[in-house]
Design an enzyme around this catalytic site. Structure first.
Site, PDB file in Angstrom:
ATOM      1  CG  ASP A  29      -2.052   0.992   1.101  1.00 27.42           C
ATOM      2  OD1 ASP A  29      -3.208   0.553   1.034  1.00 27.42           O
ATOM      3  OD2 ASP A  29      -1.778   2.218   1.051  1.00 27.42           O
ATOM      4  CB  ILE A  30       0.894   4.143  -2.269  1.00 27.00           C
ATOM      5  CG1 ILE A  30       2.000   5.022  -2.817  1.00 27.00           C
ATOM      6  CG2 ILE A  30      -0.369   4.924  -2.053  1.00 27.00           C
ATOM      7  CD1 ILE A  30       1.723   5.496  -4.237  1.00 27.00           C
ATOM      8  CD  GLU A  88      -7.991   5.794  -1.433  1.00 29.95           C
ATOM      9  OE1 GLU A  88      -7.948   5.655  -0.190  1.00 29.95           O
ATOM     10  OE2 GLU A  88      -6.982   5.944  -2.124  1.00 29.95           O
ATOM     11  CG  HIS A  93      -8.469  -3.234  -2.227  1.00 35.26           C
ATOM     12  ND1 HIS A  93      -9.384  -2.570  -3.012  1.00 35.26           N
ATOM     13  CD2 HIS A  93      -8.300  -2.472  -1.115  1.00 35.26           C
ATOM     14  CE1 HIS A  93      -9.747  -1.442  -2.402  1.00 35.26           C
ATOM     15  NE2 HIS A  93      -9.105  -1.372  -1.249  1.00 35.26           N
TER      16      HIS A  93
HETATM   17  P1  AMP Z   1      -9.988   1.377   0.284  1.00 33.86           P
HETATM   18  O1  AMP Z   1     -10.535   1.380  -1.138  1.00 33.86           O
HETATM   19  O2  AMP Z   1     -10.743   2.305   1.170  1.00 33.86           O
HETATM   20  O3  AMP Z   1      -9.924  -0.029   0.845  1.00 33.86           O
HETATM   21  O4  AMP Z   1      -8.489   1.939   0.248  1.00 33.86           O
HETATM   22  C1  AMP Z   1      -7.681   1.860  -0.898  1.00 33.86           C
HETATM   23  C2  AMP Z   1      -6.249   1.671  -0.499  1.00 33.86           C
HETATM   24  O5  AMP Z   1      -5.458   1.673  -1.695  1.00 33.86           O
HETATM   25  C3  AMP Z   1      -5.665   2.776   0.395  1.00 33.86           C
HETATM   26  O6  AMP Z   1      -5.076   2.179   1.547  1.00 33.86           O
HETATM   27  C4  AMP Z   1      -4.626   3.472  -0.487  1.00 33.86           C
HETATM   28  O7  AMP Z   1      -3.501   3.931   0.239  1.00 33.86           O
HETATM   29  C5  AMP Z   1      -4.262   2.370  -1.469  1.00 33.86           C
HETATM   30  N1  AMP Z   1      -3.763   2.851  -2.762  1.00 33.86           N
HETATM   31  C6  AMP Z   1      -4.365   3.739  -3.591  1.00 33.86           C
HETATM   32  N2  AMP Z   1      -3.627   3.918  -4.711  1.00 33.86           N
HETATM   33  C7  AMP Z   1      -2.546   3.109  -4.578  1.00 33.86           C
HETATM   34  C8  AMP Z   1      -1.399   2.857  -5.404  1.00 33.86           C
HETATM   35  N3  AMP Z   1      -1.231   3.456  -6.585  1.00 33.86           N
HETATM   36  N4  AMP Z   1      -0.467   1.974  -4.954  1.00 33.86           N
HETATM   37  C9  AMP Z   1      -0.631   1.361  -3.753  1.00 33.86           C
HETATM   38  N5  AMP Z   1      -1.692   1.560  -2.938  1.00 33.86           N
HETATM   39  C10 AMP Z   1      -2.633   2.421  -3.337  1.00 33.86           C
END
Ligand code: AMP
Length: 131
Positions: A29-30, A88, A93
């Site tokens: 996770d970024i 988000e 995932h």
């Molecule tokens: P959620 O959809 O609420 O479960 O959260 C989405 C997760 O994806 C968050 O923890 C973000 O930090 C992560 N995220 C979003 N874009 C990226 C990316 N390009 N690379 C890695 N993690 C990501």
């Protein structure tokens, strides 16, 4: 339009890959809530995890288990916590988070600041530990 995670699988957006097989992909996770915070996704894009076919979901959990076992080897932790939200990014995932205590899985606070070099090093060690 392809999700940001499909673009990661396709190699169009960079990531710190942890593991991959024919069906699933895992990457750091970024914005980690704790060190080693990893996401496991199906390569085939689907928004909601509970719309995934039962047999695919079973294999996704088995793949996540192997990722968690690699995290346990590399990151000092009591266990690996699992969370699913998807508010988000509309591509199913599983969040896998090495934890020492309950608050290590708190998503509402400050995220960790981790350099690209640290993420790259951690991903390399997790890839080496993944069986
Ligand atoms: P959620 O959809 O609420 O479960 O959260 C989405 C997760 O994806 C968050 O923890 C973000 O930090 C992560 N995220 C979003 N874009 C990226 C990316 N390009 N690379 C890695 N993690 C990501």
């Amino acid at each position: 339009m392809a999700s940001i995670f499909s673009k990661i699988v396709a190699g169009e957006i960079p990531c710190h890959k942890v593991a991959e097989d024919e069906e699933f992909f895992a990457f750091l996770d970024i914005n980690p809530v704790s060190a080693g915070h990893t996401l496991v996704i199906p390569k085939t894009e689907i928004d909601y995890i509970f719309d995934i076919d039962d047999s695919v979901l079973g294999r996704m959990m088995a793949f996540a288990k192997r990722v968690a076992q690699a995290q346990e080897k590399v990151i000092p932790c009591k266990r690996v916590g699992l969370a699913v939200m998807g508010l988000e990014v509309p591509h199913a995932h599983i969040h896998l988070i090495p934890i020492q205590k309950e608050s290590d899985m708190y998503f509402g606070g400050e995220k960790m600041q981790v350099s690209q070099e640290e993420l790259a090093d951690l991903a390399m060690r997790l890839r080496a530990a993944f069986k």
